[in-house]
Design a protein around this motif. Structure first.
Motif, PDB file in Angstrom:
ATOM      1  N   LEU A 285       2.078  -8.937   4.747  1.00  0.00           N
ATOM      2  CA  LEU A 285       1.372  -7.693   4.430  1.00  0.00           C
ATOM      3  C   LEU A 285       0.735  -7.088   5.673  1.00  0.00           C
ATOM      4  CD1 LEU A 285       0.299  -5.775   2.239  1.00  0.00           C
ATOM      5  CD2 LEU A 285      -1.615  -7.321   1.931  1.00  0.00           C
TER       6      LEU A 285
ATOM      7  N   GLY B 181       5.312  -9.221  -0.341  1.00  0.00           N
ATOM      8  CA  GLY B 181       4.768  -8.636   0.887  1.00  0.00           C
ATOM      9  C   GLY B 181       5.310  -7.240   1.134  1.00  0.00           C
TER      10      GLY B 181
ATOM     11  N   SER C 163       3.332  -5.385   7.988  1.00  0.00           N
ATOM     12  CA  SER C 163       4.025  -4.174   7.535  1.00  0.00           C
ATOM     13  C   SER C 163       3.103  -2.999   7.225  1.00  0.00           C
ATOM     14  CB  SER C 163       4.862  -4.494   6.293  1.00  0.00           C
ATOM     15  OG  SER C 163       4.035  -4.922   5.226  1.00  0.00           O
ATOM     16  N   ILE C 164       1.894  -3.262   6.771  1.00  0.00           N
ATOM     17  CA  ILE C 164       1.081  -2.172   6.226  1.00  0.00           C
ATOM     18  C   ILE C 164       0.590  -1.205   7.313  1.00  0.00           C
ATOM     19  CG2 ILE C 164      -1.167  -3.352   6.300  1.00  0.00           C
ATOM     20  CD1 ILE C 164      -1.661  -2.136   3.504  1.00  0.00           C
TER      21      ILE C 164
ATOM     22  N   ASN D   1      10.084  -1.723   6.897  1.00  0.00           N
ATOM     23  CA  ASN D   1       9.328  -2.778   6.227  1.00  0.00           C
ATOM     24  C   ASN D   1      10.197  -3.942   5.777  1.00  0.00           C
ATOM     25  OD1 ASN D   1       6.889  -1.680   6.566  1.00  0.00           O
ATOM     26  ND2 ASN D   1       6.628  -0.912   4.485  1.00  0.00           N
TER      27      ASN D   1
ATOM     28  N   SER E 117       8.736  -7.408   6.831  1.00  0.00           N
ATOM     29  CA  SER E 117       8.339  -8.351   5.779  1.00  0.00           C
ATOM     30  C   SER E 117       9.013  -9.710   5.978  1.00  0.00           C
ATOM     31  CB  SER E 117       8.702  -7.792   4.401  1.00  0.00           C
ATOM     32  OG  SER E 117       8.032  -6.588   4.155  1.00  0.00           O
TER      33      SER E 117
ATOM     34  N   THR F 290       3.342   1.122   8.352  1.00  0.00           N
ATOM     35  CA  THR F 290       3.602   2.080   7.269  1.00  0.00           C
ATOM     36  C   THR F 290       2.568   3.200   7.276  1.00  0.00           C
ATOM     37  OG1 THR F 290       4.507   0.292   5.925  1.00  0.00           O
ATOM     38  CG2 THR F 290       3.912   2.308   4.779  1.00  0.00           C
TER      39      THR F 290
ATOM     40  N   GLY G 120       0.421   0.926   1.948  1.00  0.00           N
ATOM     41  CA  GLY G 120       0.505   1.820   3.107  1.00  0.00           C
ATOM     42  C   GLY G 120       0.604   3.279   2.692  1.00  0.00           C
TER      43      GLY G 120
ATOM     44  N   GLY H 201       2.848  -4.114   0.790  1.00  0.00           N
ATOM     45  CA  GLY H 201       2.686  -3.440   2.079  1.00  0.00           C
ATOM     46  C   GLY H 201       3.117  -1.985   2.019  1.00  0.00           C
TER      47      GLY H 201
END
Length: 268
Positions: free
Chosen positions: A147, A87, A150-151, A203, A207, A154, A95, A91
């Motif tokens: 994912l 993840g 966090s994405i 992250n 995550s 980011t 990102g 991510g």
């Protein structure tokens, strides 16, 4: 020649003071940690608190030994670390790529802006049941949860970093005929390295949060599964031990990112 020999006495005294301060901070931090566990143990033994509800360090150590000897510790820890790493990696890389795409195309940036704001504000746990229906009650759903969490953060943080890079440097490169790809490689990415490192640090925590949330919702193994199982059968020793192992694993991952930051910034 030893470089310390070239330092002035005042400089050496200053460095010694900085070193002593670091040692004092680390010693105080360790003392507080040990004091909390000692006070916790004494409080449970003296029955100032109920060890059935709060557990206690000695019982957690026994639980940890049992998990070690029957192999369950490494099974559950390995599964959670693997899900978190996937993840985290997907991510972060996803990102960065999407942030580059949005910096590259102002049209895409304008179109996606309201969607990113809404997705960032949306509690991702609300999407948990939908993800489970789409991906099933297995690891893909847990990794997707990490994912999703966090994405978006980011993308937003990196895109803001890309857009605030010194415009004079970009104009200077344009006067020499640089194209957009050269501006990206020579100015945007090097100048955004601190932002990328900061996104990595954020992250790490996100995550772990995403994976544990996913394991709370649907899992048959992992530290999140142990925490839920322990709370359902009132094994607070198992819950507290799993939480402590989780804290240690997250701290190790954060320290690895901090070490990477030190190396990259030194190289820069």
């Amino acid at each position: 020649m030893n470089p310390k020999l070239n330092l002035s006495p005042e400089r050496q005294a200053y460095l010694k003071q900085v070193r002593r301060r670091k040692i004092a901070v680390l010693t105080t931090q360790l003392f507080i940690l040990v004091a909390v566990f000692v006070l916790w143990e004494i409080s449970a033994k003296m029955h100032w608190i109920d060890p059935f509800i709060t557990s206690q360090p000695s019982r957690m150590i026994t639980t940890l030994k049992n998990l070690h000897y029957d192999g369950h510790l490494y099974l559950h820890l390995g599964i959670t670390i693997w899900e978190t790493f996937i993840g985290f990696a997907v991510g972060t890389l996803g990102g960065i790529l999407i942030a580059i795409m949005l910096w590259w195309s102002d049209f895409l940036n304008k179109v996606s802006e309201p969607y990113l704001v809404v997705l960032n504000a949306l509690p991702k746990v609300a999407l948990g049941p939908i993800i489970i229906v789409w991906l099933g009650n297995g690891q893909p759903a847990i990794i997707a949860m990490a994912l999703l969490i966090s994405i978006v953060v980011t993308i937003i943080s990196l895109l803001n970093g890309f857009l605030t890079v010194d415009q004079d440097k970009i104009k200077l490169l344009k006067t020499f005929g640089a194209n957009k790809y050269q501006i990206l490689c020579k100015v945007i990415l090097p100048a955004s390295l601190p932002n990328i490192i900061a996104a990595l640090k954020v992250n790490v925590g996100l995550s772990w949060v995403g994976v544990i949330m996913g394991e709370f919702l649907v899992s048959k193994a992992g530290l999140g599964y142990l925490i839920v199982y322990g709370s359902q059968v009132f094994k607070l020793d198992l819950v507290m031990t799993s939480v402590t192992v989780l804290i240690v694993a997250a701290a190790v991952m954060y320290l690895a990112v901090a070490y990477l930051e030190k190396k990259l910034l030194k190289w820069q």
